[in-house]
Scaffold this motif. Structure first.
Motif, PDB file in Angstrom:
ATOM      1  N   LEU A  67      -7.269  -8.293  -4.882  1.00 31.84           N
ATOM      2  CA  LEU A  67      -6.683  -7.111  -4.257  1.00 31.84           C
ATOM      3  C   LEU A  67      -7.508  -5.876  -4.597  1.00 31.84           C
ATOM      4  CD1 LEU A  67      -4.234  -5.902  -2.678  1.00 31.84           C
ATOM      5  CD2 LEU A  67      -3.159  -5.525  -4.918  1.00 31.84           C
ATOM      6  N   ILE A  68      -7.906  -5.106  -3.554  1.00 30.80           N
ATOM      7  CA  ILE A  68      -8.697  -3.900  -3.822  1.00 30.80           C
ATOM      8  C   ILE A  68      -8.023  -2.632  -3.301  1.00 30.80           C
ATOM      9  CG2 ILE A  68     -10.911  -5.124  -3.911  1.00 30.80           C
ATOM     10  CD1 ILE A  68     -11.439  -4.097  -1.034  1.00 30.80           C
ATOM     11  N   ALA A  69      -7.037  -2.763  -2.380  1.00 27.91           N
ATOM     12  CA  ALA A  69      -6.391  -1.571  -1.838  1.00 27.91           C
ATOM     13  C   ALA A  69      -5.145  -1.957  -1.048  1.00 27.91           C
ATOM     14  CB  ALA A  69      -7.355  -0.799  -0.933  1.00 27.91           C
ATOM     15  N   ALA A  70      -4.323  -0.946  -0.765  1.00 30.94           N
ATOM     16  CA  ALA A  70      -3.127  -1.157   0.054  1.00 30.94           C
ATOM     17  C   ALA A  70      -2.825   0.104   0.856  1.00 30.94           C
ATOM     18  CB  ALA A  70      -1.940  -1.530  -0.823  1.00 30.94           C
ATOM     19  N   ASP A  71      -2.549  -0.080   2.144  1.00 28.37           N
ATOM     20  CA  ASP A  71      -2.051   0.997   3.003  1.00 28.37           C
ATOM     21  C   ASP A  71      -0.552   0.781   3.160  1.00 28.37           C
ATOM     22  OD1 ASP A  71      -4.588   1.992   3.360  1.00 28.37           O
ATOM     23  OD2 ASP A  71      -4.874   1.130   5.353  1.00 28.37           O
ATOM     24  N   CYS A  72       0.241   1.676   2.583  1.00 28.78           N
ATOM     25  CA  CYS A  72       1.693   1.500   2.552  1.00 28.78           C
ATOM     26  C   CYS A  72       2.340   2.488   3.520  1.00 28.78           C
ATOM     27  CB  CYS A  72       2.217   1.698   1.135  1.00 28.78           C
ATOM     28  SG  CYS A  72       1.394   0.622  -0.079  1.00 28.78           S
ATOM     29  N   ILE A  73       2.824   1.988   4.632  1.00 28.48           N
ATOM     30  CA  ILE A  73       3.367   2.813   5.706  1.00 28.48           C
ATOM     31  C   ILE A  73       4.886   2.842   5.591  1.00 28.48           C
ATOM     32  CG2 ILE A  73       3.616   2.989   8.221  1.00 28.48           C
ATOM     33  CD1 ILE A  73       0.757   1.641   8.280  1.00 28.48           C
ATOM     34  N   ASN A  74       5.404   3.961   5.087  1.00 25.31           N
ATOM     35  CA  ASN A  74       6.839   4.124   4.822  1.00 25.31           C
ATOM     36  C   ASN A  74       7.373   3.062   3.862  1.00 25.31           C
ATOM     37  OD1 ASN A  74       7.244   6.464   6.270  1.00 25.31           O
ATOM     38  ND2 ASN A  74       7.946   5.443   8.122  1.00 25.31           N
ATOM     39  N   THR A  75       6.500   2.582   2.978  1.00 23.46           N
ATOM     40  CA  THR A  75       6.911   1.576   1.989  1.00 23.46           C
ATOM     41  C   THR A  75       6.552   2.093   0.593  1.00 23.46           C
ATOM     42  OG1 THR A  75       4.803   0.422   2.378  1.00 23.46           O
ATOM     43  CG2 THR A  75       6.753  -0.427   3.535  1.00 23.46           C
ATOM     44  N   ALA A  76       7.337   3.036   0.109  1.00 18.39           N
ATOM     45  CA  ALA A  76       7.044   3.680  -1.175  1.00 18.39           C
ATOM     46  C   ALA A  76       7.047   2.681  -2.328  1.00 18.39           C
ATOM     47  CB  ALA A  76       8.059   4.791  -1.431  1.00 18.39           C
ATOM     48  N   LYS A  77       7.946   1.712  -2.271  1.00 19.99           N
ATOM     49  CA  LYS A  77       8.027   0.722  -3.353  1.00 19.99           C
ATOM     50  C   LYS A  77       6.748  -0.108  -3.420  1.00 19.99           C
ATOM     51  CE  LYS A  77      10.824  -3.129  -5.079  1.00 19.99           C
ATOM     52  NZ  LYS A  77      11.998  -4.020  -4.801  1.00 19.99           N
ATOM     53  N   ASP A  78       6.262  -0.536  -2.258  1.00 24.00           N
ATOM     54  CA  ASP A  78       5.009  -1.303  -2.234  1.00 24.00           C
ATOM     55  C   ASP A  78       3.864  -0.487  -2.811  1.00 24.00           C
ATOM     56  OD1 ASP A  78       6.387  -3.344  -1.054  1.00 24.00           O
ATOM     57  OD2 ASP A  78       5.352  -3.248   0.884  1.00 24.00           O
ATOM     58  N   PHE A  79       3.866   0.817  -2.534  1.00 27.78           N
ATOM     59  CA  PHE A  79       2.809   1.691  -3.048  1.00 27.78           C
ATOM     60  C   PHE A  79       2.812   1.728  -4.571  1.00 27.78           C
ATOM     61  CE2 PHE A  79       1.706   6.098  -4.416  1.00 27.78           C
ATOM     62  CZ  PHE A  79       0.342   6.040  -4.169  1.00 27.78           C
ATOM     63  N   MET A  80       3.966   1.922  -5.179  1.00 24.56           N
ATOM     64  CA  MET A  80       4.049   1.987  -6.631  1.00 24.56           C
ATOM     65  C   MET A  80       3.634   0.662  -7.267  1.00 24.56           C
ATOM     66  SD  MET A  80       4.797   5.074  -7.014  1.00 24.56           S
ATOM     67  CE  MET A  80       4.918   5.031  -8.812  1.00 24.56           C
ATOM     68  N   ILE A  81       4.055  -0.445  -6.670  1.00 21.10           N
ATOM     69  CA  ILE A  81       3.679  -1.754  -7.202  1.00 21.10           C
ATOM     70  C   ILE A  81       2.183  -1.999  -7.013  1.00 21.10           C
ATOM     71  CG2 ILE A  81       3.993  -4.246  -6.903  1.00 21.10           C
ATOM     72  CD1 ILE A  81       6.916  -3.637  -6.124  1.00 21.10           C
ATOM     73  N   SER A  82       1.657  -1.592  -5.855  1.00 22.35           N
ATOM     74  CA  SER A  82       0.224  -1.780  -5.589  1.00 22.35           C
ATOM     75  C   SER A  82      -0.632  -1.016  -6.592  1.00 22.35           C
ATOM     76  CB  SER A  82      -0.114  -1.320  -4.166  1.00 22.35           C
ATOM     77  OG  SER A  82       0.552  -2.107  -3.210  1.00 22.35           O
ATOM     78  N   LYS A  83      -0.230   0.221  -6.914  1.00 21.04           N
ATOM     79  CA  LYS A  83      -0.977   1.002  -7.901  1.00 21.04           C
ATOM     80  C   LYS A  83      -1.026   0.273  -9.239  1.00 21.04           C
ATOM     81  CE  LYS A  83      -0.575   5.445  -8.307  1.00 21.04           C
ATOM     82  NZ  LYS A  83       0.066   6.780  -8.508  1.00 21.04           N
ATOM     83  N   ALA A  84       0.099  -0.311  -9.629  1.00 16.70           N
ATOM     84  CA  ALA A  84       0.142  -1.030 -10.908  1.00 16.70           C
ATOM     85  C   ALA A  84      -0.699  -2.305 -10.850  1.00 16.70           C
ATOM     86  CB  ALA A  84       1.591  -1.360 -11.264  1.00 16.70           C
TER      87      ALA A  84
END
Length: 407
Positions: free
Chosen positions: A364-381
């Protein structure tokens, strides 16, 4: 004699660096030099809440004037630094004044990429980078008028969103086969094209502009295919360039940005640099990168302040960004360049909520989270901790991705 630290550029990085100097123990003079008439302000807000009229110039200041006064931080505004003399440790301003420094911080940011097209100087044609430019744009906004956006990047699409909500007829012209071609996967581009179409924005791809026409004000955009489009307002957004010339002229190392190490030190031990103008090492991606983002400017500002005061705090933050368009908030974690696989979590064909995960060689190198705040926080971690993931787990909406953080 008390020492002097001069900060060139009244940017976001400067607004973080200057107060951080006091926190790190700097008790000498701090002077910020800026070529605009404003204190440092939030630039991302320009194409959103400021353009829409929701916020004023005072509302978008990064810090109130009282904060700078409390920390005894001085400003020289509406002036430009013409040159740096590293041997004498002086800078020369465009008014001829020469100032001495002990430590120097380059927070020069970036500028819009201009286009040498016929008619580009007609009234009604604007770039969007600073506050005064947006104030000029606002003079040409009007319900029912035709707005042409040249460039289908984030700034262009954000601006299209605001102008459409203000009642304008909006057309976006993009040279590439799709919008956001340089920064997202085709699946994400398709979503944004669909969303803008649903909101009444016209997007034309594979279209180049050859010039502009009008008598005393722009009235037509001429495309390279011969098509002519009516225009009461034109905004050109075709990228930005780092402001590195002053560093380059001073003999500092420059390569797609001012070269700094993980402590924001340049090739001169008495000069640091922070923000859009820097090229810095990133351990996570094992390469040098230059980032155009507020989080990067803020964190580098702190690291640069520490280095000036002799305290080493390495900057190793995960890159992240955001974009607001209509009712969609895109949060981006990491850098997707070089991906070889895209995994979609959610339904990108309907509604306005899904995540696109980018993988390279199974990582995994990146994530585009469209109205998915939870996915964004998990992706950062997941990215920061380099936790292994599988495409199957990322795609399975019934699987709680948070479990991966505890594995």
């Amino acid at each position: 004699m008390p020492k002097t630290c001069i900060i060139i550029g009244a940017s976001h990085a400067a607004a973080e660096l200057a107060p951080s100097l006091r926190q790190e123990g700097w008790d000498g003079r701090i002077l910020i030099i800026g070529d605009e008439s404003y204190l440092p302000y939030h630039r991302p807000t320009l194409s959103k809440a400021f353009l829409s009229g929701e916020k004023s110039a005072d509302d978008i200041l990064i810090r109130p004037e009282a904060v700078y006064e409390k920390n005894n931080i001085e400003f020289m505004l509406n002036v430009r630094v013409d040159s740096i003399n590293r041997a004498d440790k002086t800078i020369t301003l465009n008014n001829g004044e020469i100032l001495d420094y002990d430590k120097l911080a380059l927070c020069t940011g970036s500028r819009v990429r201009t286009v040498p097209l016929s008619g580009i100087d007609l009234p009604g044609i604007h770039y969007l980078r600073d506050l005064s430019q947006v104030e000029g744009i606002m003079q040409d906004v009007g319900e029912g008028k035709h707005a042409i956006i040249v460039g289908g990047g984030y700034i262009g699409l954000e601006t299209a969103s605001v102008l459409r909500k203000l009642g304008m007829e909006v057309t976006v012209l993009e040279m590439a086969p799709r919008v956001l071609a340089r920064v997202t996967a085709p699946e994400v581009s398709e979503f944004y094209s669909r969303m803008h179409a649903e909101e009444g924005v016209t997007i034309l791809t594979d279209v180049a502009v050859s010039g502009f026409e009008g008598d005393e004000h722009v009235s037509r955009v001429i495309c390279s295919n011969g098509e002519t489009l009516p225009a009461n307002l034109v905004i050109v957004g075709v990228g930005i360039l780092p402001n590195v010339e002053i560093a380059q002229d001073a003999g500092l190392e420059v390569d797609n940005g001012i070269i700094v190490d993980e402590y924001c030190l340049t090739s001169d031990p008495d000069i640091v640099a922070a923000g859009d103008c820097t090229s810095h090492p990133n351990a996570l991606y094992n390469q040098r990168i230059r980032l155009e983002s507020v989080p990067n400017a803020s964190e580098q500002g702190k690291s640069a302040a520490a280095s000036i005061c002799g305290n080493k705090i390495a900057y190793q933050a995960l890159p992240w960004f955001w974009s607001d368009q209509f009712d969609v908030k895109l949060r981006i974690a990491g850098l997707s360049q070089g991906y070889d696989e895209v995994v979609i979590r959610g339904n990108r064909h309907e509604g306005r909520e899904f995540t696109a995960f980018y993988l390279k060689e199974g990582k995994l190198i990146a994530a585009d989270c469209i109205n998915t705040a939870k996915d964004f926080m998990i992706s950062k971690a997941l990215l920061s901790k380099e936790i292994p993931v599988t495409p199957e787990a990322l795609a399975d909406e019934s699987f709680d991705l948070k479990q991966l953080l505890n594995s």
